[in-house]
Design a protein around this motif. Structure first.
Motif, short mmCIF file in Angstrom:
data_model
loop_
_atom_site.label_atom_id
_atom_site.label_comp_id
_atom_site.label_asym_id
_atom_site.label_seq_id
_atom_site.Cartn_x
_atom_site.Cartn_y
_atom_site.Cartn_z
N UNK A 322 0.78 -1.24 0.00
CA UNK A 322 0.00 0.00 0.00
C UNK A 322 0.81 1.29 0.00
N UNK A 323 2.05 1.28 0.49
CA UNK A 323 2.72 2.55 0.74
C UNK A 323 2.85 3.41 -0.51
N UNK A 324 3.40 2.85 -1.59
CA UNK A 324 3.62 3.64 -2.81
C UNK A 324 2.30 4.18 -3.36
N UNK A 325 1.25 3.38 -3.27
CA UNK A 325 -0.05 3.83 -3.78
C UNK A 325 -0.61 4.96 -2.94
N UNK A 326 -0.44 4.88 -1.63
CA UNK A 326 -0.95 5.93 -0.76
C UNK A 326 -0.22 7.24 -1.01
N UNK A 327 1.10 7.19 -1.14
CA UNK A 327 1.87 8.40 -1.41
C UNK A 327 1.48 8.99 -2.77
N UNK A 328 1.32 8.11 -3.77
CA UNK A 328 0.92 8.60 -5.09
C UNK A 328 -0.45 9.23 -5.09
N UNK A 329 -1.33 8.75 -4.24
CA UNK A 329 -2.71 9.27 -4.22
C UNK A 329 -2.83 10.54 -3.39
N UNK A 330 -2.19 10.60 -2.22
CA UNK A 330 -2.42 11.71 -1.30
C UNK A 330 -1.24 12.67 -1.18
N UNK A 331 -0.07 12.30 -1.67
CA UNK A 331 1.10 13.15 -1.53
C UNK A 331 1.94 12.76 -0.33
N UNK A 332 3.19 13.18 -0.34
CA UNK A 332 4.14 12.74 0.69
C UNK A 332 3.84 13.35 2.06
N UNK A 333 3.63 14.66 2.12
CA UNK A 333 3.41 15.29 3.42
C UNK A 333 2.10 14.83 4.07
N UNK A 334 1.05 14.74 3.28
CA UNK A 334 -0.23 14.28 3.83
C UNK A 334 -0.10 12.86 4.38
N UNK A 335 0.65 12.03 3.67
CA UNK A 335 0.86 10.65 4.14
C UNK A 335 1.67 10.65 5.42
N UNK A 336 2.74 11.46 5.46
CA UNK A 336 3.59 11.49 6.65
C UNK A 336 2.84 12.01 7.87
N UNK A 339 0.31 9.37 9.02
CA UNK A 339 0.96 8.23 9.68
C UNK A 339 1.51 8.61 11.04
N UNK A 340 2.10 9.80 11.13
CA UNK A 340 2.61 10.27 12.41
C UNK A 340 1.48 10.46 13.42
N UNK A 341 0.32 10.88 12.93
CA UNK A 341 -0.83 11.09 13.82
C UNK A 341 -1.33 9.77 14.41
N UNK A 342 -0.96 8.65 13.81
CA UNK A 342 -1.34 7.35 14.37
C UNK A 342 -0.73 7.12 15.75
N UNK A 343 0.31 7.90 16.08
CA UNK A 343 0.88 7.79 17.42
C UNK A 343 -0.11 8.21 18.50
N UNK A 380 2.23 4.10 11.94
CA UNK A 380 3.41 4.83 12.42
C UNK A 380 4.66 4.39 11.67
N UNK A 381 4.81 3.10 11.45
CA UNK A 381 6.00 2.60 10.77
C UNK A 381 6.08 3.09 9.33
N UNK A 382 4.95 3.41 8.70
CA UNK A 382 4.99 3.95 7.34
C UNK A 382 5.62 5.33 7.32
N UNK A 383 5.66 6.00 8.47
CA UNK A 383 6.28 7.33 8.53
C UNK A 383 7.75 7.26 8.13
N UNK A 384 8.41 6.14 8.42
CA UNK A 384 9.84 6.05 8.15
C UNK A 384 10.15 6.17 6.67
N UNK A 385 9.40 5.46 5.83
CA UNK A 385 9.65 5.55 4.39
C UNK A 385 9.45 6.98 3.90
N UNK A 447 1.66 14.75 24.13
CA UNK A 447 1.99 16.17 23.89
C UNK A 447 3.19 16.29 22.95
N UNK A 448 4.20 15.43 23.12
CA UNK A 448 5.35 15.45 22.21
C UNK A 448 4.91 15.09 20.80
N UNK A 449 3.97 14.16 20.69
CA UNK A 449 3.46 13.78 19.36
C UNK A 449 2.75 14.95 18.69
#
Length: 468
Positions: A322-336, A339-343, A380-385, A447-449
């Motif tokens: 899914x990762x490449x498709x999600x980035x292609x559909x929504x863009x890199x920052x929106x994906x990041x 994914x970070x918000x999943x924390x 969260x782990x998708x944030x790394x890519x 709060x750090x998140x």
């Protein structure tokens, strides 16, 4: 750069080439090269298991196993902090392949020494050696960036967290299966050697895999020519073959020239991600195994292993598909950012699960909470890519790609060393002093998140390349 400085960026930067049109179809991923890199990377998480409970280093006090194991694991990242930048900068000068081969060889030797260790000091020395000699993760990211372009970069960088998830699943399983072979297969491993060194078999199996990876990389991994004129503009890196490149144009940039705003902002995001993700990795087994009366879930080791094993499989499959498709559909920052918000649910579900257990809630409800938490951890782990793509494209030029990745990995290593210690200490402090009902650590990390999410919104909508 100011005119008064000794380094003039215009003198050393390769002239911009004419901007190419964006490819109408994605460039095919160089499967052979990426596969070889994945094989090299797989050795690191496989060797990451640290089985010290049966070794004579705890003085018979089983309660101190976690203390010793935590120190031994952290030593790897401490050593990596001091060397990964240097290895990455060396790769800018001599090429990626020699450094990768040297790193996997060092890992093989350090793993064998770990299996032959019987004291805390020799175990520590072997882990320090492994961290000091292995700068491969930063160099691999540089090489993936060189092997891909903007059309297939998401596919290439998705391989890194997928491979790590696979290795993190295989490593503990292999360690548990092959450890203490004298007890499991007395006819084959009945000698005194296997009694004195009960963990040499899993370590030697890991070393054998590292040796196989070393041979395959030597044969199949291509050493890219340093005579490719490269710059960064518009849609991505531009290459032009030239036989008249001056030595000055071939030199990597000085380190101070790498510290640009894109690099600093990206590395700050990477550091926060590493801190928070490692905090989660430390808290999950701790909270799951801690008795209910002390704020945990009181789960058995077998149940925890099943949960984490299922997470590893789910994580690897989801990112690969899914990762490449999600980035292609929504863009890199929106994906990041997503994914970070999943924390947020990851941290907030800890107290919810604890309250469920304390209140005598049904196992089905607890299972649903744990499942939601593991699904969020996959995000969260998708944030790394995503952050790997930002790091690769933040580099001022291709000749500073190794230094940029090495600097990012250094910051991440510091945070990975600090994250588990801070998170577990806050967990204990929250329970001892009843901070926010014993759940203060989770709200502090929440709060750090929130701050990390805000910082992520400062990144460009796609890669840094498209901002030039």
């Amino acid at each position: 750069m100011a005119a008064s400085t000794s380094y003039d960026r215009n003198d050393d930067e390769i002239p911009f080439l004419e901007e190419d049109a964006a490819p109408s179809t994605p460039t095919p991923l160089p499967v052979t090269q990426v596969s070889v890199l994945a094989m090299l990377l797989l050795a690191e998480p496989i060797m990451s298991f640290s089985l010290v409970s049966e070794l004579p280093i705890t003085g018979g006090d089983e309660r101190s196993v976690g203390y010793y194991a935590g120190i031994i694991i952290s030593l790897y990242f401490v050593a990596e902090t001091f060397t990964v930048l240097q290895w990455s900068r060396i790769s800018d000068h001599v090429g990626r392949k020699p450094v990768l081969l040297g790193g996997i060889f060092g890992m093989m030797i350090a793993t064998l020494l770990f299996g032959l260790s019987r004291t805390f000091w020799t175990l520590s020395a072997s882990r320090l050696l492994a961290g000091a000699l292995n700068g491969n993760i930063g160099v691999m990211k540089s090489m993936v960036a060189e092997l891909t372009d903007e059309s297939n970069m998401a596919q290439g960088f998705a391989v890194i967290p997928v491979t790590w998830a696979v290795g993190a699943t295989i490593g503990p399983f292999m360690g548990g299966m092959l450890a203490r072979p004298r007890d499991s297969w007395p006819r084959l491993f009945g000698s005194k050697f296997w009694q004195e060194y009960p963990y040499f078999l899993p370590c030697s199996a890991t070393g054998a895999y590292a040796a196989l990876s070393l041979v395959l990389a030597y044969v199949f991994l291509k050493r890219r020519s340093p005579r490719a004129m490269v710059t960064r503009r518009g849609s991505g890196w531009k290459r032009k073959r030239s036989t008249a490149m001056s030595p000055k144009m071939m030199r990597p940039l000085p380190l101070r020239a790498v510290l640009t705003r894109p690099v600093l902002l990206t590395i700050s995001n990477y550091g926060l991600l590493a801190f928070l993700e490692m905090s989660v990795n430390a808290l999950v087994p701790l909270v799951y195994s801690t008795p209910v009366e002390f704020g945990g879930l009181g789960m058995s080791p077998a149940r925890i292993g099943a949960c984490l094993g299922a997470f590893g499989i789910m994580n690897g499959i989801f990112q690969f598909v899914c990762f490449a498709r999600i980035v292609g559909r929504f863009g890199l920052r929106a994906t990041y950012v997503s994914c970070l918000s999943c924390l947020l649910p990851v941290f907030l579900l800890f107290p919810l699960a604890s309250l469920c257990v304390r209140g005598g809630g049904p196992d089905f409800v607890l299972g649903c909470i744990v499942l939601l938490q593991l699904v969020a951890m996959t995000g969260v782990d998708m944030s790394y890519a995503c952050i790997f793509m930002y790091v690769a494209t933040a580099a001022p030029s291709k000749r500073s790609l190794g230094a940029t990745n090495g600097l990012a990995q250094t910051v991440a290593s510091v945070q990975r060393s600090a994250g588990p210690a801070i998170a577990t200490s806050l967990f204990a402090l929250s329970i001892q002093r009843n901070i926010m009902g014993g759940y203060g650590v989770f709200f502090a990390l929440t709060l750090i998140t929130i701050f990390a999410i805000w910082l992520a919104t400062r990144l460009p909508s796609n890669t840094w390349k498209s901002q030039d």
